[in-house]
Design a protein around this motif. Structure first.
Motif, PDB file in Angstrom:
ATOM      1  N   GLY B  34       0.832  -1.199   0.000  1.00 15.33           N
ATOM      2  CA  GLY B  34       0.000   0.000   0.000  1.00 15.33           C
ATOM      3  C   GLY B  34       0.861   1.241   0.000  1.00 15.33           C
ATOM      4  O   GLY B  34       2.049   1.166   0.317  1.00 15.33           O
ATOM      5  N   PRO B  35       0.280   2.380  -0.366  1.00 17.80           N
ATOM      6  CA  PRO B  35       1.061   3.625  -0.409  1.00 17.80           C
ATOM      7  C   PRO B  35       1.524   4.035   0.990  1.00 17.80           C
ATOM      8  O   PRO B  35       0.948   3.576   1.983  1.00 17.80           O
ATOM      9  CB  PRO B  35       0.072   4.644  -0.979  1.00 17.80           C
ATOM     10  N   LYS B  40       0.072   0.756   7.028  1.00 19.91           N
ATOM     11  CA  LYS B  40       0.640  -0.605   7.053  1.00 19.91           C
ATOM     12  C   LYS B  40       1.523  -0.835   8.277  1.00 19.91           C
ATOM     13  O   LYS B  40       1.373  -1.812   9.001  1.00 19.91           O
ATOM     14  CB  LYS B  40       1.542  -0.869   5.824  1.00 19.91           C
ATOM     15  N   SER B  41       2.469   0.099   8.494  1.00 20.22           N
ATOM     16  CA  SER B  41       3.399  -0.073   9.616  1.00 20.22           C
ATOM     17  C   SER B  41       2.677   0.011  10.951  1.00 20.22           C
ATOM     18  O   SER B  41       2.971  -0.758  11.868  1.00 20.22           O
ATOM     19  CB  SER B  41       4.508   0.982   9.563  1.00 20.22           C
ATOM     20  N   PHE B 208      -3.896  -5.367   0.337  1.00 21.68           N
ATOM     21  CA  PHE B 208      -3.660  -3.995  -0.110  1.00 21.68           C
ATOM     22  C   PHE B 208      -4.374  -3.030   0.836  1.00 21.68           C
ATOM     23  O   PHE B 208      -5.582  -3.080   1.020  1.00 21.68           O
ATOM     24  CB  PHE B 208      -4.165  -3.790  -1.547  1.00 21.68           C
ATOM     25  N   MET B 209      -3.586  -2.155   1.464  1.00 26.64           N
ATOM     26  CA  MET B 209      -4.146  -1.179   2.408  1.00 26.64           C
ATOM     27  C   MET B 209      -4.076   0.211   1.820  1.00 26.64           C
ATOM     28  O   MET B 209      -3.102   0.584   1.164  1.00 26.64           O
ATOM     29  CB  MET B 209      -3.355  -1.197   3.732  1.00 26.64           C
ATOM     30  N   ASP B 210      -5.115   0.992   2.076  1.00 25.53           N
ATOM     31  CA  ASP B 210      -5.086   2.398   1.688  1.00 25.53           C
ATOM     32  C   ASP B 210      -5.917   3.195   2.679  1.00 25.53           C
ATOM     33  O   ASP B 210      -7.036   2.788   3.034  1.00 25.53           O
ATOM     34  CB  ASP B 210      -5.637   2.571   0.269  1.00 25.53           C
ATOM     35  N   LYS B 233      -5.584  -0.787  -8.661  1.00 27.84           N
ATOM     36  CA  LYS B 233      -5.044  -0.748 -10.027  1.00 27.84           C
ATOM     37  C   LYS B 233      -4.039   0.373 -10.174  1.00 27.84           C
ATOM     38  O   LYS B 233      -2.929   0.178 -10.695  1.00 27.84           O
ATOM     39  CB  LYS B 233      -6.188  -0.538 -11.039  1.00 27.84           C
ATOM     40  N   SER B 234      -4.407   1.589  -9.720  1.00 27.92           N
ATOM     41  CA  SER B 234      -3.506   2.728  -9.934  1.00 27.92           C
ATOM     42  C   SER B 234      -2.232   2.574  -9.109  1.00 27.92           C
ATOM     43  O   SER B 234      -1.148   2.922  -9.553  1.00 27.92           O
ATOM     44  CB  SER B 234      -4.219   4.050  -9.620  1.00 27.92           C
ATOM     45  N   PHE B 235      -2.357   1.995  -7.894  1.00 29.23           N
ATOM     46  CA  PHE B 235      -1.154   1.772  -7.076  1.00 29.23           C
ATOM     47  C   PHE B 235      -0.225   0.767  -7.755  1.00 29.23           C
ATOM     48  O   PHE B 235       0.976   0.999  -7.891  1.00 29.23           O
ATOM     49  CB  PHE B 235      -1.538   1.269  -5.682  1.00 29.23           C
TER      50      PHE B 235
END
Lengths: 222, 240
Positions: B34-35, B40-41, B208-210, B233-235
């Motif tokens: 994920g961005p 995430k962390s 996938f996290m956002d 998709k964009s990530f």
């Protein structure tokens, strides 16, 4: 020269007391400083308040006033001489007041040293299951101690010099003995010069010892 | 092995995790992508209590982390953690870095702890570095020691927080190699990483996290080749 040799035995008795008070105060100031620093970093607010009040009170009043107040002032309102003995109260009170005063500065040195250790070190220690005490004892304090050596040595030198303030409250250390000798001999230049040299030797050997200590820790512990 | 229900975490007014629920099986390797700033962390750090959850429930290695009665120090012995910045103990040798946990926390005798540590050093390919200090090792070597240090406690789960992000490119491989070997042995792992090659090859599931939420999860082959959400998709378009 003559006057120095004649009075050297008396001066050395004072020097011995100066050294004894210095050693006691330096040991106690580190113990007190460590406890107060851990209290200041505690999660428990009342402990933080007590330690902060202690540091502020002792840092914001002159040592000489503290000595007069505790060694000479307290006996006027409390029977401390009966509790501790006429002979012992001034000795204990002087040593403790000096230690508490220096300990206030040491608290800040140790606190800064602990805070200077990278937070990741603490987290890594916690991540392998260490509790707060183990993290402090095995990971944080050993790393903090190394960077605390120079400021602690500074403070120890200050402490040795500050024992001279014990003379006005009647502790027969170096300055006190010097004044007695001068009152009898009028040799103020020679005796004050001698006393200055003795302080210099004490503190210079302390700083030599500390640079040796620092070098040793540098070599095998990077 | 890990069960997370509706996990929320805020720092002040800033809500970082907005209700995470997921489940990790024994021996499963889950890769979290994920961005940056997606949480995430923070999510990973909640799993061993380095961050305290604001609300929600976490069960891990048979204990309920979010229960105030749980002994967090005991729990952490079963949950290994590897950090982005390695965080080796700077004042200890490599051998001592690995043995200090077993000795001081688990009270294992020194000789036994040393034996375990040497075995682990062999496993991560660092025999001969026992007496060195962390500063004397490269980043990749330090990270492998950090993995050995975590393994020395005999954990049931290993958490990796961007373990290769602070490494020079040529050292990434050696660390991933060690992690891959661990996965093959059947270690349960949760890995936050940007290494998509690792996710594809070693991961059983990619999450996938956002913006504090799990947007999408599934086997790497599906998630990478056929992402359902536009954000995913964009990530992936930017990173692959």
């Amino acid at each position: 020269m003559e006057v120095i040799w004649q009075n050297l035995p008396v001066i050395l008795v004072g020097l011995r007391l100066t050294i004894q008070y210095s050693i006691v105060a330096i040991i106690l100031m580190v113990v007190i400083g460590l406890i107060a620093a851990l209290m200041r970093l505690s999660k428990f607010a009342p402990l933080r308040w007590i330690a902060t009040a202690y540091v502020e009170i002792f840092r914001s009043t002159p040592l000489l006033v503290q000595l007069f107040f505790i060694v000479l002032g307290l006996p006027a309102i409390l029977p401390v001489n009966e509790w501790f003995g006429q002979l012992w109260y001034p000795i204990l009170a002087a040593a403790l007041t000096l230690s508490l005063n220096e300990g206030a500065y040491v608290t800040e040195i140790i606190r800064a040293g602990i805070l200077g250790v990278d937070r990741g070190q603490k987290e890594a220690a916690q991540s392998i299951g260490m509790n707060g005490f183990q993290t402090m004892r095995y990971i944080v304090l050993p790393q903090a101690f190394k960077r605390m050596i120079p400021p602690l040595v500074n403070q120890a030198a200050q402490t040795i010099k500050d024992t001279s303030l014990l003379a006005p409250v009647g502790i027969a250390e170096l300055v006190y003995k010097g004044e007695i000798v001068i009152a009898e001999t009028f040799a103020s230049f020679a005796i004050w010069g001698l006393i200055a040299v003795l302080y210099f030797i004490l503190i210079f050997s302390l700083s030599k010892f500390s640079s040796y200590l620092e070098r040793r820790l540098q070599v095998d512990k990077r | 092995m890990i069960n997370v229900r509706d996990l929320h975490k805020s720092f002040g007014d800033n809500e970082i995790l907005k209700g995470i629920s997921t489940h990790v099986e024994e021996k499963e390797v889950v890769v979290v992508i994920g961005p940056s700033g997606s949480g995430k962390s923070t999510f990973l750090r909640c799993l061993n209590g380095l961050e305290t959850a604001t609300s929600g429930e976490i069960e891990i290695a048979g204990m309920t982390l979010t229960d105030p009665k749980t002994n967090i120090h005991k729990l952490r012995q079963h949950v290994g953690m590897v950090f982005q910045q390695f965080n080796l103990f700077k004042h200890l040798t490599i051998l001592e870095n690995i043995t200090i946990g077993p000795r001081k926390v688990k009270k294992i005798p020194a000789a036994e702890a040393n034996r375990i540590a040497r075995e682990l050093l062999a496993k991560v390919g660092l025999v001969g570095k026992e007496a060195n200090y962390p500063d004397e090792l490269s980043g990749g070597q330090q990270q492998r020691v950090a993995i050995a240090r975590a393994l020395a406690m005999g954990p049931n789960v290993m958490l990796f927080d961007e373990p290769t992000s602070a490494l020079d490119p040529e050292m990434v491989g050696e660390v991933l190699q060690v992690m891959k070997a661990l996965a093959v042995e059947g270690m349960t792992m949760v890995v936050v990483t940007h290494e998509m090659g690792f996710a594809r090859e070693v991961g059983h599931r990619v999450v996938f996290m956002d913006d504090g939420l799990i947007l999408e999860e599934g086997p790497p082959s599906e998630l990478f080749s056929n992402p359902q959400r536009n954000r995913t998709k964009s990530f992936l378009a930017k990173i692959l």
